[in-house]
Scaffold this active site. Structure first.
Site, short mmCIF file in Angstrom:
data_model
loop_
_atom_site.label_atom_id
_atom_site.label_comp_id
_atom_site.label_asym_id
_atom_site.label_seq_id
_atom_site.Cartn_x
_atom_site.Cartn_y
_atom_site.Cartn_z
N TYR A 1 0.84 -1.20 0.00
CA TYR A 1 0.00 0.00 0.00
C TYR A 1 0.87 1.25 0.00
CZ TYR A 1 -3.58 3.36 1.11
OH TYR A 1 -4.41 4.44 1.04
N TYR B 1 -2.29 4.42 9.43
CA TYR B 1 -1.64 3.20 8.94
C TYR B 1 -0.50 2.77 9.87
CZ TYR B 1 -1.20 -0.09 5.04
OH TYR B 1 -1.21 -1.21 4.25
P1 NAI Z 1 -7.38 -10.08 4.14
O1 NAI Z 1 -7.59 -9.79 5.59
O2 NAI Z 1 -8.44 -10.78 3.42
O3 NAI Z 1 -5.99 -10.85 3.95
C1 NAI Z 1 -4.90 -10.79 4.85
C2 NAI Z 1 -4.43 -12.21 5.01
O4 NAI Z 1 -3.22 -12.32 5.79
C3 NAI Z 1 -5.47 -13.10 5.72
O5 NAI Z 1 -5.84 -14.18 4.90
C4 NAI Z 1 -4.73 -13.58 6.96
O6 NAI Z 1 -5.16 -14.85 7.43
C5 NAI Z 1 -3.30 -13.58 6.44
N1 NAI Z 1 -2.32 -13.68 7.53
C6 NAI Z 1 -2.23 -12.91 8.65
N2 NAI Z 1 -1.25 -13.37 9.43
C7 NAI Z 1 -0.69 -14.43 8.80
C8 NAI Z 1 0.38 -15.32 9.10
N3 NAI Z 1 1.08 -15.21 10.24
N4 NAI Z 1 0.68 -16.31 8.22
C9 NAI Z 1 -0.03 -16.45 7.06
N5 NAI Z 1 -1.06 -15.63 6.72
C10 NAI Z 1 -1.37 -14.64 7.58
O7 NAI Z 1 -7.12 -8.65 3.48
P2 NAI Z 1 -6.54 -8.18 2.06
O8 NAI Z 1 -6.90 -6.76 1.95
O9 NAI Z 1 -6.95 -9.12 1.00
O10 NAI Z 1 -4.96 -8.24 2.31
C11 NAI Z 1 -4.06 -8.87 1.44
C12 NAI Z 1 -2.83 -8.00 1.24
O11 NAI Z 1 -3.20 -6.84 0.50
C13 NAI Z 1 -2.17 -7.51 2.53
O12 NAI Z 1 -0.77 -7.54 2.37
C14 NAI Z 1 -2.67 -6.08 2.60
O13 NAI Z 1 -1.83 -5.26 3.38
C15 NAI Z 1 -2.63 -5.72 1.12
N6 NAI Z 1 -3.34 -4.50 0.76
C16 NAI Z 1 -4.64 -4.34 1.15
C17 NAI Z 1 -5.30 -3.16 0.86
C18 NAI Z 1 -6.69 -2.93 1.36
O14 NAI Z 1 -7.13 -1.76 1.41
N7 NAI Z 1 -7.44 -3.97 1.70
C19 NAI Z 1 -4.65 -2.07 0.08
C20 NAI Z 1 -3.30 -2.38 -0.32
C21 NAI Z 1 -2.68 -3.54 0.02
#
Ligand code: NAI
EC number: 1.3.1.9
Length: 269
Positions: free
Chosen positions: A150, A160
């Site tokens: 991000y 953040y």
């Molecule tokens: P999400 O909450 O659906 O996905 C985050 C994932 O990280 C979850 O599936 C969670 O179980 C996993 N996770 C957390 N700790 C973990 C660990 N120790 N080992 C393995 N997996 C672990 O949310 P999202 O938004 O799909 O996030 C995916 C990526 O996208 C993240 O890196 C997030 O920072 C990034 N992102 C999200 C944005 C947003 O506004 N939602 C914007 C830009 C980037």
């Protein structure tokens, strides 16, 4: 519409928690484009059971792994290569979590143990995914590794907090490992800097709805959705982008290069 962009390719997709997750959409599209995939997430995320629906839809095995634990990542690659019948062609790192954000801590009142946890889960884990892959020689030549990031890595977004540093580190790892893996095996490593997206991780950030709307009004194309993001990531896994590496690629409808928009100026009248 599918183009067969990933026909015959094998990959690992982390981070699909529920159907809002960006990784969930990437998994569905990877399957649609002809790839065979393995899904992974932290064991604790499995308990929610949602990922099983995705596994059925993608005809994929689920291999649990805590992304902070090297032995679990080793097991992930070993089992993935068994299940998929060989080395992988692509890996998605879609993992982020900050205990400080979860607990609503301000940037001037961070808990440092939690800060370390944020960095470990959200950034160091990416290095671990890459280093373990290299040591096990688990990624084919011309493979592609993508992590999601991000823009708070470049510009300040007050809520953040420690994730800004975690993302800056993540993007730096993509450059450093991209160089190394490119030289060694022609494997490319990039980060995709995505618009605010309404997922579990996204909406956990303080003030999310407001900065989601703000970004939507600034970006000439509006915010990019999780589905749009998945399309972009698929191109990065495909052979059409095989000379793109060590990049932080903005996927944000033009937000990053817009100073102010007429929409936002209208709000100030
Ligand atoms: P999400 O909450 O659906 O996905 C985050 C994932 O990280 C979850 O599936 C969670 O179980 C996993 N996770 C957390 N700790 C973990 C660990 N120790 N080992 C393995 N997996 C672990 O949310 P999202 O938004 O799909 O996030 C995916 C990526 O996208 C993240 O890196 C997030 O920072 C990034 N992102 C999200 C944005 C947003 O506004 N939602 C914007 C830009 C980037």
């Amino acid at each position: 519409m599918a183009y067969g962009l990933l026909k015959g390719k094998k990959g690992i997709i982390s981070g699909a928690l529920d159907e809002k997750s960006i990784a969930w959409k990437v998994a569905l599209k990877a399957k649609e484009e002809g790839a065979s995939i393995v899904l992974t997430n932290a064991p604790i995320a499995m308990r929610m059971g949602e990922i099983k629906k995705l596994a059925e839809a993608c005809e994929a095995e689920i291999i649990p792994a805590d992304a902070t634990v090297v032995e679990e990542i080793e097991n992930l690659y070993t089992k993935s290569m068994e299940v998929l019948g060989g080395k992988v062609d692509f890996v998605l790192h879609s993992i982020g979590m900050s205990p400080n954000i979860r607990k609503g801590k301000a940037y001037g009142d961070l808990n440092y143990d939690w800060y370390m946890k944020s960095v470990d889960v959200s950034a160091l884990s990416f290095h671990k995914f890459l280093q373990v892959a290299e040591k096990m020689d688990a990624i084919n030549e011309w493979g592609s590794v993508v992590a999601l990031t991000y823009m708070a890595a470049q510009r300040t977004f007050p809520f953040y907090t420690d994730m800004a540093e975690a993302k800056a580190m993540l993007e730096s790892i993509a450059r450093s490992y991209g160089y190394r893996y490119g030289k060694l095996k022609k494997v490319r490593v990039n980060t995709v800097s995505q618009s605010p997206t309404k997922t579990t991780a996204g909406t956990g950030i303080g003030g999310f709805d407001k900065f989601y709307d703000f970004a939507d009004k600034i970006a000439p194309l509006g915010n990019a959705s999780a589905d749009d993001c998945a399309d972009y990531v698929i191109t990065l896994f495909s052979d059409l982008t095989k000379m793109v590496t060590m990049q932080n690629l903005f996927h944000d409808g033009g937000f990053v290069n817009t100073g102010i928009s007429e929409d936002v100026m209208g709000l100030l009248d």
